[in-house]
Design an enzyme around this catalytic site. Structure first.
Site, short mmCIF file in Angstrom:
data_model
loop_
_atom_site.label_atom_id
_atom_site.label_comp_id
_atom_site.label_asym_id
_atom_site.label_seq_id
_atom_site.Cartn_x
_atom_site.Cartn_y
_atom_site.Cartn_z
N ASP A 250 9.37 -5.64 5.28
CA ASP A 250 10.16 -4.70 4.47
C ASP A 250 10.28 -5.30 3.07
O ASP A 250 10.94 -6.33 2.87
CB ASP A 250 11.54 -4.52 5.11
N ALA B 69 1.42 -2.05 -0.76
CA ALA B 69 0.01 -2.17 -1.13
C ALA B 69 -0.92 -1.16 -0.47
O ALA B 69 -2.01 -0.90 -0.99
CB ALA B 69 -0.47 -3.58 -0.82
N ASP C 277 2.79 -4.25 2.96
CA ASP C 277 3.20 -2.86 3.17
C ASP C 277 3.97 -2.79 4.48
O ASP C 277 3.56 -3.38 5.48
CB ASP C 277 1.99 -1.92 3.23
N CYS D 241 3.43 8.25 -7.99
CA CYS D 241 2.54 9.37 -8.28
C CYS D 241 3.35 10.65 -8.24
O CYS D 241 2.91 11.67 -7.70
CB CYS D 241 1.32 9.40 -7.37
C1 SAM Z 1 2.39 4.94 -2.93
S1 SAM Z 1 2.05 4.10 -1.48
C2 SAM Z 1 1.22 2.67 -2.03
C3 SAM Z 1 -0.21 2.94 -2.46
C4 SAM Z 1 -0.97 1.67 -2.73
N1 SAM Z 1 -0.34 0.84 -3.74
C5 SAM Z 1 -2.39 1.97 -3.19
O1 SAM Z 1 -2.68 1.91 -4.38
O2 SAM Z 1 -3.21 2.27 -2.33
C6 SAM Z 1 3.62 3.48 -1.02
C7 SAM Z 1 3.58 2.55 0.18
O3 SAM Z 1 4.89 2.00 0.35
C8 SAM Z 1 5.02 1.66 1.70
N2 SAM Z 1 6.45 1.39 1.97
C9 SAM Z 1 7.44 2.25 2.26
N3 SAM Z 1 8.59 1.61 2.43
C10 SAM Z 1 8.34 0.29 2.22
C11 SAM Z 1 9.13 -0.89 2.27
N4 SAM Z 1 10.44 -0.85 2.54
N5 SAM Z 1 8.52 -2.08 2.04
C12 SAM Z 1 7.20 -2.14 1.76
N6 SAM Z 1 6.41 -1.05 1.72
C13 SAM Z 1 6.96 0.14 1.94
C14 SAM Z 1 4.43 2.85 2.42
O4 SAM Z 1 4.04 2.51 3.73
C15 SAM Z 1 3.25 3.22 1.51
O5 SAM Z 1 2.06 2.69 2.01
#
Ligand code: SAM
Length: 381
Positions: free
Chosen positions: A234, A179, A201, A307
């Site tokens: 996670d 998120a 997140d 993205c």
């Molecule tokens: C593309 S960004 C999300 C952007 C967000 N949805 C927004 O609109 O602002 C991807 C996110 O996935 C998180 N992430 C990475 N590995 C993850 C995991 N195993 N579980 C949950 N979140 C994770 C990262 O910390 C990052 O903030």
């Protein structure tokens, strides 16, 4: 022993190698200390030139120049502020609410062949202003409004499409699996449909940013009531912890963040030290999407988004995960048709018309939004 998700994802990984070798590193290095620095953003561009020129053919030069140019923003109106005054202020800047303009246009054209989708099943109550195609004006920074919350949130307007596609209904239980920093979480709350919203997140520093966004835009009673729960778990484990639970799940995964990777050295996934992490991305994406689908109630919906322009991170991940769920869990998942998005939003975005599943907004100098890939799925069993 590897879990089924891990095994399936490994199969997918066999298809992937993101890493071109920069020309000057092909020879054995003698003096590592005097080695010239190779910026991660240049490595990203080399990588994109290699993969995307094949993927997009003649379209790549125009996408490339757009990615390297200044991006456009949209202003998501905060419904918790005095939204009618805010909308009026944005209209005075000659910006248009692209969501509601498109919906009104759609309703005016009953004969134009969208009988298969009688009305677009968008998440409701979203207002987002953009400047017209070719107009590169910028919005002034958001301000604190009279009701004590910020008046609008500046974001890539294409980031709203996955939230629109999720098609929220009043009373839905919603999970936003990845998120932070929270643009899409904020949009989900703007719909007024979330009976409760779990925003998660993995990164605690990024969930801190998400908290700040919600603090600035959402009234205390909604933030602190039962409605919003913020966690730093996670996401890959979500299916085991809360299986078959949610009506709608957004899986907005970590990816190569193509535009960011061309402009910023800091936190760039193309840094050499992050090569392994980069190579593992499709595996992580499959695991997250699988967890999101497992967390969804049968009959519920998931939107997967990135993205990135990369097919390997987009439709291959969707197709690989659907196969994985069928083979390992006997769970049937169906991709939903979103091709009407191309028609409804053609005045605002440029779409790539040849995705096998899902929709992809490609950057264009006249409408420099995206990239944004999104695919909607329904869990059938
Ligand atoms: C593309 S960004 C999300 C952007 C967000 N949805 C927004 O609109 O602002 C991807 C996110 O996935 C998180 N992430 C990475 N590995 C993850 C995991 N195993 N579980 C949950 N979140 C994770 C990262 O910390 C990052 O903030």
């Amino acid at each position: 022993m590897a879990t089924p998700i891990l095994r399936g994802a490994r199969e997918l990984l066999k298809l992937v190698d993101f890493t071109p070798v920069p020309r000057r590193h092909r020879f054995k290095k003698k003096w590592a200390t005097t080695e010239p620095k190779f910026p991660a953003s240049r490595l990203a561009l080399q990588n994109f030139d290699m993969t995307y020129s094949v993927q997009f053919g003649d379209l790549w030069p125009s996408i490339r120049v757009s990615l390297l140019s200044e991006q456009k923003y949209g202003a998501l109106v905060n419904n918790f502020a005095a939204w009618d005054n805010v909308s009026a202020k944005l209209k005075r800047l000659s910006a248009k609410d692209f969501v509601n303009e498109a919906i009104s246009q759609w309703k005016l054209e009953p004969e134009s062949g969208h009988s298969a989708t009688p009305s677009p099943g968008f998440s409701p109550n979203l207002r987002c202003f953009t400047f017209s195609k070719g107009d590169v004006s910028r919005f002034p920074p958001a301000r604190l409004g009279s009701l004590g919350v910020m008046d609008y949130y500046l974001m890539d307007a294409a980031s709203l499409l996955p939230v629109l596609a999720l098609g929220l209904h009043p009373g839905d239980t919603v999970l936003d699996l990845c998120a932070a920093p929270g643009g899409k979480t904020l949009a989900l709350l703007q719909t007024g449909c979330c009976r409760n919203l779990a925003a998660n997140d993995l990164s605690t520093s990024r969930t801190g940013r998400l908290q700040k966004v919600l603090y600035s835009y959402v009234p205390q009673e909604i933030r602190e009531g039962n409605q919003v729960r913020i966690t730093s778990w996670d996401g890959r484990k979500w299916g085991e912890v809360e299986g078959d639970t949610y009506d709608r799940v957004l899986v907005d995964v970590p990816c190569t963040t193509d535009r960011h990777s061309l402009h910023e050295e800091e936190n760039n996934i193309f840094q050499r030290s992050r090569k392994k992490e980069r190579q593992m991305l499709p595996m992580l994406q499959v695991q997250l999407l699988a967890a999101g689908l497992l967390a969804t109630k049968p009959g519920g919906h998931v939107v997967y988004s990135t993205c990135s322009l990369s097919h390997l991170q987009n439709e291959y991940v969707v197709q690989g995960t659907i196969e994985l769920l069928a083979n390992q869990y006997s769970i049937k998942v169906q991709v939903e048709d979103l091709s009407y998005f191309r028609k409804v939003f053609m005045d605002t975005f440029y779409f790539f018309s040849s995705c096998q599943v899902g929709e992809l907004v490609v950057p264009n100098l006249l409408a420099n939004f995206g990239p944004m890939y999104f695919c909607k799925m329904r869990r059938l069993t």
